[in-house]
Design an enzyme around this catalytic site. Structure first.
Site, short mmCIF file in Angstrom:
data_model
loop_
_atom_site.label_atom_id
_atom_site.label_comp_id
_atom_site.label_asym_id
_atom_site.label_seq_id
_atom_site.Cartn_x
_atom_site.Cartn_y
_atom_site.Cartn_z
CG MET A 156 21.17 13.44 38.24
SD MET A 156 21.70 12.09 37.18
CE MET A 156 22.42 10.97 38.38
CB CYS A 157 24.39 17.60 42.82
SG CYS A 157 25.09 18.45 41.39
CB THR A 158 25.01 13.36 46.38
OG1 THR A 158 24.33 12.63 45.36
CG2 THR A 158 24.55 12.87 47.74
NE ARG A 171 21.82 10.81 42.44
CZ ARG A 171 21.49 12.08 42.61
NH1 ARG A 171 22.15 12.81 43.50
NH2 ARG A 171 20.51 12.62 41.92
#
Length: 321
Positions: free
Chosen positions: A1-3, A229
């Site tokens: 998970m990352c944005t 997201r």
């Protein structure tokens, strides 16, 4: 998970940054790597010499230095994000005319050798990304990358079953799986999202009115999945008033990322580990300055590319997160 996102100020400066969401224990530091720095390609032990000086957040473990994000002296910035289920790396030796780079060293290679996104596209014609187990996850971590330059151009790099591809990124946002083209198509499901709302509607003779403000945002997804997201970040970035100053741009970047920051406990992996936002960092590509905060310290810290002159300097410990 990352944005990850890019954002331009009214002064024309490009800001680039990301939430680092991870379920593995990491000990990130800010490093400064000088131009001309030589490092060993882990695949063949051949020396690679960097053209450009850069500053980046990364981790050194078992003699290997890998980076999560960074910016070089030319204002070229890039970050690595997880790409589970879609990344497909090369495994063979190649044709001998390509530079084979391990997936977890690819970001170092980009920051040390690319001045802008056009140069990146040319460089990738001569590069072969090879999957290799990294010392942090003890797996061949599936990755894709987002990069931006000082002029505001943004691209996404993905290696899938289709091969190595570079996509222009007009929205300036990246999350995790599925692939970038899927995320861009998915935005069409949220065309009705708006910062304004319908003030009244009639069902027959019955008048309906909204519950206060924000009725136009009801369609937006609220979870922490990658598609959710990506949509929320794209929406906020698109309707945000253009920040006029550098300070306003930094504040705007952090506020956008607050909407997709994952608190500890919200997501637990199949390994029974918390997946949460370890740090948030933004870069002014015009000045090569970092602005960052960690999960345990919400005060924004800063670091600049020209603060130290020594060969590969470990500048800031982000706190053993």
């Amino acid at each position: 998970m990352c944005t990850a996102i890019t954002l331009q100020s009214g002064q024309g400066e490009t800001f680039f940054g990301r939430n680092m969401d991870f379920s593995y224990d990491i000990d990130p530091h800010i490093y400064i790597v000088p131009s001309g720095y030589e490092w060993n390609n882990v695949l063949n032990m051949r020396k690679i010499r960097n053209r450009y000086r850069f500053i980046g957040i990364g981790q050194e473990l078992e003699g290997l230095l890998g980076f999560f994000d960074g910016v070089n002296e030319m204002g070229f910035a890039a970050a690595a994000l997880y790409f589970a289920g879609y990344a497909r790396y090369n495994t063979g030796p190649g044709n001998g005319q390509e530079e084979s780079i391990a997936s977890f060293e690819f970001l170092h290679y980009l920051l040390g050798n690319c001045a802008n996104t056009e140069e990146l596209k040319r460089l990738l014609r001569q590069v072969k990304i090879t999957g290799l187990e990294d010392p942090v996850t003890r797996t061949v971590a599936p990755l894709h990358w987002i990069a931006a330059d000082r002029g505001g151009n943004c691209v996404v790099i993905e290696q899938t079953d289709r091969g190595l591809e570079v996509f222009d990124n007009p929205i300036g946002v990246l999350a995790n799986s599925p692939d970038f083209k899927w995320h861009m198509t998915n935005l069409r499901n949220y065309m009705e999202a708006s910062p304004v709302q319908t003030e009244e509607a009639f069902w027959g003779d019955y008048r309906l009115t909204p519950f206060g403000q924000a009725g136009g945002t009801q369609i937006l997804p609220g979870g922490y999945t990658s598609p959710a997201r990506f949509v929320r970040t794209s929406y906020l970035k698109s309707f945000l008033p253009v920040p006029e100053s550098r300070n306003e741009a930094v504040v705007s970047c952090f506020h956008i990322m607050e909407s997709v920051t994952v608190p500890k406990g919200a997501v637990i992996t199949s390994r029974n580990e918390y997946d949460y936002t370890r740090y948030t960092a933004f870069i002014n590509t015009a000045t090569c300055e970092y602005f960052f905060k960690t999960y345990d310290n919400i005060q924004v810290g800063t670091a600049g590319l020209y603060e130290e002159e020594s060969p590969y300097q470990r500048l800031v410990n982000l706190g053993g997160i």
